[in-house]
Design an enzyme around this catalytic site. Structure first.
Site, PDB file in Angstrom:
ATOM      1  N   ASP A   1       0.114   0.388  -9.263  1.00 27.96           N
ATOM      2  CA  ASP A   1      -0.713   0.482 -10.469  1.00 27.96           C
ATOM      3  C   ASP A   1       0.202   0.375 -11.685  1.00 27.96           C
ATOM      4  O   ASP A   1       1.272   0.990 -11.720  1.00 27.96           O
ATOM      5  CB  ASP A   1      -1.458   1.814 -10.549  1.00 27.96           C
TER       6      ASP A   1
ATOM      7  N   GLU B   1      -0.688  -1.733  -3.781  1.00 29.05           N
ATOM      8  CA  GLU B   1      -0.332  -0.317  -3.887  1.00 29.05           C
ATOM      9  C   GLU B   1       0.246   0.051  -5.257  1.00 29.05           C
ATOM     10  O   GLU B   1       0.473   1.218  -5.544  1.00 29.05           O
ATOM     11  CB  GLU B   1       0.680   0.050  -2.802  1.00 29.05           C
TER      12      GLU B   1
ATOM     13  N   MET C   1       1.345   5.703  -3.725  1.00 32.83           N
ATOM     14  CA  MET C   1       1.135   4.573  -4.595  1.00 32.83           C
ATOM     15  C   MET C   1       1.898   4.805  -5.889  1.00 32.83           C
ATOM     16  O   MET C   1       1.634   5.762  -6.602  1.00 32.83           O
ATOM     17  CB  MET C   1      -0.366   4.407  -4.816  1.00 32.83           C
ATOM     18  N   PRO C   2       2.855   3.956  -6.212  1.00 34.95           N
ATOM     19  CA  PRO C   2       3.588   4.112  -7.467  1.00 34.95           C
ATOM     20  C   PRO C   2       2.736   3.704  -8.666  1.00 34.95           C
ATOM     21  O   PRO C   2       1.932   2.785  -8.591  1.00 34.95           O
ATOM     22  CB  PRO C   2       4.787   3.178  -7.318  1.00 34.95           C
ATOM     23  N   VAL C   3       2.939   4.436  -9.750  1.00 30.97           N
ATOM     24  CA  VAL C   3       2.296   4.123 -11.023  1.00 30.97           C
ATOM     25  C   VAL C   3       3.399   3.839 -12.030  1.00 30.97           C
ATOM     26  O   VAL C   3       4.299   4.660 -12.231  1.00 30.97           O
ATOM     27  CB  VAL C   3       1.416   5.289 -11.518  1.00 30.97           C
TER      28      VAL C   3
END
Length: 61
Positions: free
Chosen positions: A40, A38, A1-3
């Protein structure tokens, strides 16, 4: 999950921040071929008096 972390000077409206969040989410989901759930995004707002650029406090000259 990319932030995705976004730091910016305070003062923008909730509507502007929501627009930014939507557009960044769209860019990330498109680039990585993932679902928007996915992604954030964290926005940190900084007071103008605490932001400096080139050794000069805001406002930059």
């Amino acid at each position: 999950m990319p932030v995705v972390r976004i730091e910016m000077i305070e003062g923008r409206s909730d509507e502007m921040k929501l627009s930014l969040i939507r557009e960044v989410t769209d860019a990330v989901t498109h680039s990585l071929n993932i679902d928007k759930e996915e992604v954030d995004i964290l926005i940190t707002e900084v007071k103008k008096k605490e932001w400096a650029k080139g050794g000069v406090l805001w406002p930059w000259k």
